[in-house]
Scaffold this active site. Structure first.
Site, PDB file in Angstrom:
ATOM      1  N   LYS A 174     -48.198   4.614 -61.358  1.00  0.00           N
ATOM      2  CA  LYS A 174     -47.044   3.279 -60.113  1.00  0.00           C
ATOM      3  C   LYS A 174     -46.940   2.904 -62.082  1.00  0.00           C
ATOM      4  CE  LYS A 174     -51.552   3.033 -59.426  1.00  0.00           C
ATOM      5  NZ  LYS A 174     -52.618   3.447 -58.667  1.00  0.00           N
ATOM      6  N   GLU A 193     -44.327  10.341 -55.643  1.00  0.00           N
ATOM      7  CA  GLU A 193     -44.867  11.030 -54.622  1.00  0.00           C
ATOM      8  C   GLU A 193     -46.599   9.824 -54.419  1.00  0.00           C
ATOM      9  OE1 GLU A 193     -43.244  11.152 -51.173  1.00  0.00           O
ATOM     10  OE2 GLU A 193     -44.231   9.314 -51.294  1.00  0.00           O
ATOM     11  N   ILE A 208     -49.374   9.068 -48.172  1.00  0.00           N
ATOM     12  CA  ILE A 208     -48.214   8.210 -47.374  1.00  0.00           C
ATOM     13  C   ILE A 208     -46.529   9.002 -47.654  1.00  0.00           C
ATOM     14  CG2 ILE A 208     -47.452   7.397 -46.156  1.00  0.00           C
ATOM     15  CD1 ILE A 208     -49.484   4.559 -45.725  1.00  0.00           C
ATOM     16  N   GLY A 224     -64.445   4.632 -55.912  1.00  0.00           N
ATOM     17  CA  GLY A 224     -62.977   6.024 -56.871  1.00  0.00           C
ATOM     18  C   GLY A 224     -61.936   4.688 -55.465  1.00  0.00           C
ATOM     19  N   GLU A 244     -58.602   0.744 -59.359  1.00  0.00           N
ATOM     20  CA  GLU A 244     -58.198   0.631 -60.804  1.00  0.00           C
ATOM     21  C   GLU A 244     -59.372   1.020 -61.682  1.00  0.00           C
ATOM     22  OE1 GLU A 244     -55.187   1.929 -61.205  1.00  0.00           O
ATOM     23  OE2 GLU A 244     -54.973   2.167 -59.598  1.00  0.00           O
ATOM     24  N   LYS A 274     -45.386  -0.545 -57.458  1.00  0.00           N
ATOM     25  CA  LYS A 274     -45.668   0.268 -55.586  1.00  0.00           C
ATOM     26  C   LYS A 274     -44.802   0.242 -54.879  1.00  0.00           C
ATOM     27  CE  LYS A 274     -50.443   1.862 -54.905  1.00  0.00           C
ATOM     28  NZ  LYS A 274     -52.105   1.315 -55.135  1.00  0.00           N
ATOM     29  N   GLY A 286     -58.242   7.049 -53.281  1.00  0.00           N
ATOM     30  CA  GLY A 286     -59.400   8.250 -53.410  1.00  0.00           C
ATOM     31  C   GLY A 286     -58.701   9.592 -54.113  1.00  0.00           C
TER      32      GLY A 286
HETATM   33  N1  HSE Z   1     -56.252   1.067 -56.928  1.00  0.00           N
HETATM   34  C1  HSE Z   1     -55.581   1.670 -55.680  1.00  0.00           C
HETATM   35  C2  HSE Z   1     -55.590   0.781 -54.737  1.00  0.00           C
HETATM   36  C3  HSE Z   1     -55.363   3.184 -55.924  1.00  0.00           C
HETATM   37  O1  HSE Z   1     -56.720   1.111 -54.410  1.00  0.00           O
HETATM   38  O2  HSE Z   1     -54.913   1.875 -53.842  1.00  0.00           O
HETATM   39  C4  HSE Z   1     -54.237   3.851 -55.740  1.00  0.00           C
HETATM   40  O3  HSE Z   1     -53.135   3.953 -55.714  1.00  0.00           O
END
Ligand code: HSE
Length: 400
Positions: free
Chosen positions: A98, A122, A129, A180, A183, A198, A296
């Protein structure tokens, strides 16, 4: 439609790369070969034989048999260089990055046209989503009033744990990291930057404007305290980090990322943990709500797989709203009702509250609820990082 045989060169084998591998292995009907996986770390133990890997990006980029590059690395600059080289040599690309897409959005759109290749992403917004393809295909001619939601799994996980289990912020963040979701630099999550990238990507497809992320105000959850959670709980509200983009008139939009109070009758109230949720409001479709896992390995891997599959059918984004060009302006002249928890009266004055409807002061903390202008918040953005305050959009009143 004929389906092209896919020969994939994969960059990155972290959380999402491994998630994609699992998802691909379980998708029996779908045949795609991962020819090579390029990784950086030579010492890391891998769960598949080392013959699958290379440390030289040219092994993928210069291999004419590879027709699709899937880019899932952490480093956005390196990702941009890989994606550019791949597109210039006629390879289609799927990415989940992103930061890279948001910061080079316009250039990436132009390169797709110039080199007649497709770039799909996507997974970069809302993970599982399918919001980008919906905006492209379903909302291509819809008059979209606004889009808001939860676009960061980590902050939603932290806020959920603080609200439901009274877990301290740092412990909740550690859990999100272990799972996980976060970031590798979690400041991007908790400061609201990840949600902003995003939002910028979504804005490109929803309204056809490729905004510089620096133009968009963002504020995260780093300074949230137990007082804020307590205030929300007493009022039957939850706090969620909610990016917003919407029209202010026919050809103008505004956007921002701010925590927001959510009451129990709202869709986003029960979007908890790492789930994301997106609400669109449009002239004809009216209100729609999309919900799914927003972070995830497997959830993100599923969106990457969907892009890989779309690619095999020759799918490309057409950037229909950009071509229609109905939205041409961006404004930050937008009034919002906010809750401001603060300590220092002088700092409060900086916000220029117009109408105050609630005020509270105790030895431990103070708050005020009133109307401010987004322009003022944007002007304060650098100072805000050092202020002992927390800001929440009440979302209660339509003021514009
Ligand atoms: N670090 C991001 C989040 C991962 O927590 O949404 C998914 O883009």
């Amino acid at each position: 439609m004929t389906r092209e045989k896919l020969k994939i060169g994969l960059f990155g084998y972290g959380c999402v790369g491994q998630g994609l591998h699992d998802v691909l292995n379980s998708s029996k009907g779908f045949k795609a070969d991962i020819v090579k996986i390029c990784v950086k770390d030579r010492t890391k133990k891998r769960r598949i034989p080392m013959t699958n890997f290379t440390f030289d990006k040219n092994d993928i980029l210069n291999d004419p048999s590879i027709n699709l590059v899937v880019e899932l690395i952490d480093d956005a600059d390196e990702a941009f260089s890989i994606v550019c080289t791949a597109m210039k040599s006629g390879k289609n690309v799927v990415t989940a990055n992103k930061l890279m897409v948001a910061t080079h959005f316009k250039a990436l759109v132009e390169m797709q046209a110039k080199y007649k290749v497709s770039l799909l992403y996507e997974a970069s917004a809302g993970a599982s989503i399918p919001i980008i393809r919906n905006l492209e295909e379903y909302y291509d001619n819809e008059l979209l009033y606004s889009l808001r939601g939860i676009l960061n799994g980590t902050t939603n996980y932290i806020l959920t744990k603080m609200h439901n289990e009274a877990l301290p912020y740092s412990q909740a963040l550690s859990q999100a990291q272990e799972k996980g979701f976060a970031e590798s630099n979690p400041s991007l999550d908790v400061e609201g930057l990840d949600a902003k990238y995003k939002l910028c990507i979504i804005t490109g497809h929803a309204y056809g404007l490729f905004l510089e992320p620096g133009e968009v105000f963002h504020y995260g959850i780093k300074t949230i305290s137990k007082f804020d959670i307590q205030y929300a709980k007493e009022k039957g509200l939850k706090i969620k980090l909610v990016p917003y983009v919407g029209k202010t008139n026919e050809n103008t939009i505004t956007s921002f990322v701010l925590p927001r109070f959510i009451s129990s009758d709202k869709y986003l109230y029960n979007v908890d943990n790492e789930y994301n949720g997106v609400i669109t409001e449009a002239a004809f479709a009216d209100k729609q709500f999309f919900c799914g896992k927003g972070a995830g390995g497997h959830a993100t891997g599923s969106a990457v797989l969907s892009d890989i599959s779309a690619n095999s059918y020759g799918y490309k984004y057409e950037y229909k709203k950009y071509l229609q060009g109905t939205v041409s302006n961006y404004t930050r002249n937008f009034r919002l009702e906010v809750y401001l928890r603060y300590k220092d009266e002088k700092e409060k004055e900086l916000f220029g509250f117009e109408e105050v409807s609630e005020y509270f002061s105790s030895r431990l903390y103070k708050y005020v609820i009133g109307i401010i202008n987004l322009e003022r918040l944007y002007a304060l953005r650098e100072q805000l990082t050092n202020m002992d305050v927390f800001i929440v959009n009440t979302g209660r009143r339509d003021l514009n």
